[in-house]
Motif scaffolding. Structure first.
Motif, mmCIF file in Angstrom:
data_model
loop_
_atom_site.group_PDB
_atom_site.id
_atom_site.type_symbol
_atom_site.label_atom_id
_atom_site.label_comp_id
_atom_site.label_asym_id
_atom_site.label_seq_id
_atom_site.Cartn_x
_atom_site.Cartn_y
_atom_site.Cartn_z
ATOM 1 N N LEU A 124 9.302 30.594 -28.524
ATOM 2 C CA LEU A 124 10.319 30.251 -29.800
ATOM 3 C C LEU A 124 11.022 28.765 -29.331
ATOM 4 O O LEU A 124 11.742 29.130 -27.699
ATOM 5 C CB LEU A 124 10.828 31.414 -29.753
ATOM 6 C CG LEU A 124 10.167 32.046 -30.654
ATOM 7 C CD1 LEU A 124 11.966 33.431 -30.928
ATOM 8 C CD2 LEU A 124 10.263 32.253 -32.007
ATOM 9 N N ASP A 125 11.555 27.508 -29.190
ATOM 10 C CA ASP A 125 12.411 27.186 -29.188
ATOM 11 C C ASP A 125 13.896 27.070 -29.050
ATOM 12 O O ASP A 125 14.291 28.199 -30.312
ATOM 13 C CB ASP A 125 11.843 25.098 -28.953
ATOM 14 C CG ASP A 125 12.194 24.929 -30.587
ATOM 15 O OD1 ASP A 125 13.016 25.766 -31.200
ATOM 16 O OD2 ASP A 125 10.847 24.149 -30.968
ATOM 17 N N GLU A 141 16.172 25.412 -30.677
ATOM 18 C CA GLU A 141 16.440 25.207 -32.455
ATOM 19 C C GLU A 141 15.874 26.484 -33.345
ATOM 20 O O GLU A 141 16.452 26.807 -33.999
ATOM 21 C CB GLU A 141 15.956 23.784 -32.459
ATOM 22 C CG GLU A 141 16.520 23.536 -34.507
ATOM 23 C CD GLU A 141 15.453 22.329 -34.551
ATOM 24 O OE1 GLU A 141 16.010 22.188 -36.157
ATOM 25 O OE2 GLU A 141 14.601 21.556 -33.980
ATOM 26 N N THR A 142 14.837 27.025 -32.745
ATOM 27 C CA THR A 142 13.754 27.839 -33.757
ATOM 28 C C THR A 142 15.170 28.811 -33.353
ATOM 29 O O THR A 142 15.122 29.767 -35.085
ATOM 30 C CB THR A 142 12.479 28.174 -33.705
ATOM 31 O OG1 THR A 142 11.794 27.184 -33.696
ATOM 32 C CG2 THR A 142 12.002 28.967 -34.156
ATOM 33 N N VAL A 194 17.412 31.379 -36.586
ATOM 34 C CA VAL A 194 17.095 32.633 -37.470
ATOM 35 C C VAL A 194 18.009 33.534 -36.155
ATOM 36 O O VAL A 194 18.316 34.241 -37.463
ATOM 37 C CB VAL A 194 16.008 33.299 -36.434
ATOM 38 C CG1 VAL A 194 15.441 34.329 -36.216
ATOM 39 C CG2 VAL A 194 14.428 32.630 -36.254
#
Length: 101
Positions: free
Chosen positions: A8-9, A11-12, A16
């Protein structure tokens, strides 16, 4: 699909968290739930949900920025519909869970 937490970067993670933020507001939930079956204009949403037009416009802008709703123009009117099947399914399941409990 299983997601590795290390994948999970930033941005993700942000997207979320913003999606859950969108779903944490009762007014936005009411709007999305209304849009589940058909598209509505801002005025129709305001009238159906007994909200001020400015409130509806503000919430739709928030949802549009997250790509949870989209609109089409017909003359001078904008008609909104949902734009993300995944989030709508999650919302529907959460509502069903709350009713079932």
């Amino acid at each position: 699909m299983k997601v590795n937490p290390h994948d999970l970067d930033e941005e993700t993670l942000f997207l979320v968290s913003q999606t859950f933020k969108a779903l944490s507001d009762p007014t936005r939930i009411r709007i999305l739930n209304l849009l589940f079956n058909k598209e509505y204009s801002v005025n129709e949403i305001a009238e159906t949900l007994d909200l001020r037009q400015s409130t509806v416009s503000h919430q739709l802008r928030f949802l549009k920025n997250l790509r949870l709703v989209k609109y089409r123009r017909e003359g001078t009117s904008l008609f909104y519909s949902y734009d993300d099947e995944h989030v709508m399914n999650m919302l529907k399941q959460t509502i069903e869970h709350a009713i079932h409990s």
